[in-house]
Design an enzyme around this catalytic site. Sequence first.
Site, short mmCIF file in Angstrom:
data_model
loop_
_atom_site.label_atom_id
_atom_site.label_comp_id
_atom_site.label_asym_id
_atom_site.label_seq_id
_atom_site.Cartn_x
_atom_site.Cartn_y
_atom_site.Cartn_z
N HIS A 48 -29.79 28.04 -20.75
CA HIS A 48 -28.90 29.13 -21.29
C HIS A 48 -28.36 29.51 -22.17
O HIS A 48 -27.53 30.18 -22.88
CB HIS A 48 -28.45 29.19 -19.86
CG HIS A 48 -28.46 31.23 -19.52
ND1 HIS A 48 -29.02 32.56 -19.17
CD2 HIS A 48 -28.34 32.49 -21.03
CE1 HIS A 48 -28.89 33.36 -19.35
NE2 HIS A 48 -28.92 33.77 -20.43
N GLU B 214 -35.64 32.31 -21.20
CA GLU B 214 -36.11 33.48 -21.75
C GLU B 214 -36.01 32.66 -23.49
O GLU B 214 -34.91 32.35 -25.08
CB GLU B 214 -35.03 34.74 -22.11
CG GLU B 214 -34.72 35.48 -21.12
CD GLU B 214 -33.82 36.42 -21.74
OE1 GLU B 214 -33.56 36.54 -22.85
OE2 GLU B 214 -34.10 37.46 -20.78
C1 FCB Z 1 -30.97 38.63 -21.66
C2 FCB Z 1 -30.26 37.19 -20.98
C3 FCB Z 1 -28.95 37.44 -20.22
C4 FCB Z 1 -28.19 38.69 -20.92
C5 FCB Z 1 -29.09 39.88 -20.31
C6 FCB Z 1 -28.72 40.77 -20.79
O1 FCB Z 1 -31.24 38.08 -22.59
O2 FCB Z 1 -31.15 36.21 -20.74
O3 FCB Z 1 -28.06 36.15 -20.61
O4 FCB Z 1 -27.69 38.44 -22.53
O5 FCB Z 1 -29.99 39.75 -21.42
#
Ligand code: FCB
Length: 451
Positions: free
Chosen positions: A131, A176
């Site tokens: 992450h 992501e």
């Molecule tokens: C996502 C991220 C997470 C957090 C949310 C609001 O893009 O994965 O870490 O910041 O947004």
Amino acid sequence: MTDASPSPGPSAAQPYPPGFVWGVSTSAYQIEGAAAEDGRGPSIWDVRCRTQGGVVNGDTGDVACDHYHRMADDVALMTGLGVDAYRFSVSWPRVLPRGRGGVNEAGLDFYDRLIDRLLESGIEPWLCLYHWDLPQALQDLGGWANRDSVGWFGDYAALCARRYGDRVKRWATFNEFSVFTLFGYAFGWGAPSIADRATHLAVIHHVNLAHGAGVDTLRALVPGASIGAVHSVQPMRPASSRPEDVEAAALFDEHWNWAFPDPQLRAHYPPRIARAIEPHVRPGDMARIARPLDWFGLNHYAPVYGRRDDSLIWGFGFGSPPPEMTRTAIDWPYDPDCFRDTLIDLTRRYRLPIYVTENGYGTKAPETPDADGRVVDADRLAYLQAYIAAMAEAKARGADVRGYFVWSLLDNFEWGGGYGTRFGIVRVDFTTQARIPKESARWYAGLIRGA
Ligand code: FCB
């Protein structure tokens, strides 16, 4: 949670059969703190916060929610909520301070304790390997722009698989992909603060290869593993009907939504990216990326309005939603129907079970407790209610959704938003570290109880 918790209302709970997974999500850098303790090495986010700026208030993740020291209390909060599952990430520089080579036993122990505590509490651990907190020592060697990163990630995955695979069965490779690569290597708004086309293209391909290597490693080392990847899918809409906005939004769409799931699940890049990325692709690469997966992790918040923006390297950027559109307190579009349609479309596109691994509501309001000590976050509660109802509609129309994780358990270090943006269903006072479940948490607990 007390008996006074608001009732979830029948329509929200009924569509969810037993076995539907209700959870909460967090990530290591955003909550752990203890940034220089017990042998943890620096990550690219430590460096961005300290030296590259771009974070509100000059905030850093040095202390964050101090979760490293308060882990048992935080698991107890989850027990209070009654969640089935907890998605967290391992901090690569905590377990491998230089990214490869010597392991840090104290760091590995922390996740042992967390996993054991979760299991004792009847909460299933969902472990995400990456992450966004790449060890700075690897960035010094080029980070994801160096093709060796594929092997570095595979070795890190093997370390985690061997150490935790006896107890952890739910694994995600990355969180992501598109967001950390776009923000970190194309826009320059996230670590490691680079904006360069050639670097960005190399990074996309190497991260896809690293995902494939991670899947193979986990499959080989964790008996009974259920493996997925977590994607940010936010439908892209042109900010206007001008041809240059329409064309820019089409390229932005490929980058944001499809540059990772398409190669991973269909073995090809979307057309515009495919042409540009060709020089990085070696024979056999696409097969290395497209490894069979068990589920699709969806992080969804809001549609994105794309427009032509020549100040950014690819010529696309963020436009404004139509003025009549409802927005959240941090100005993100509020559009539960878009969530419903995304779930339906993704089921058709990839034919995998979907877990919603993030969805939630952010605000810049301080959300201080009222005279009775309650934090009344009515807008977040209404948002969760509407999005969970939209998910029920999607299920009724054939979307294969198997679980939902709220972002986030705790208010935390919200990347460039620092501590000024709160997404938690549990409030954190960053001076005292006191936690207070908000009204949304009480509602969510009630929903789970009734589910
Ligand atoms: C996502 C991220 C997470 C957090 C949310 C609001 O893009 O994965 O870490 O910041 O947004």
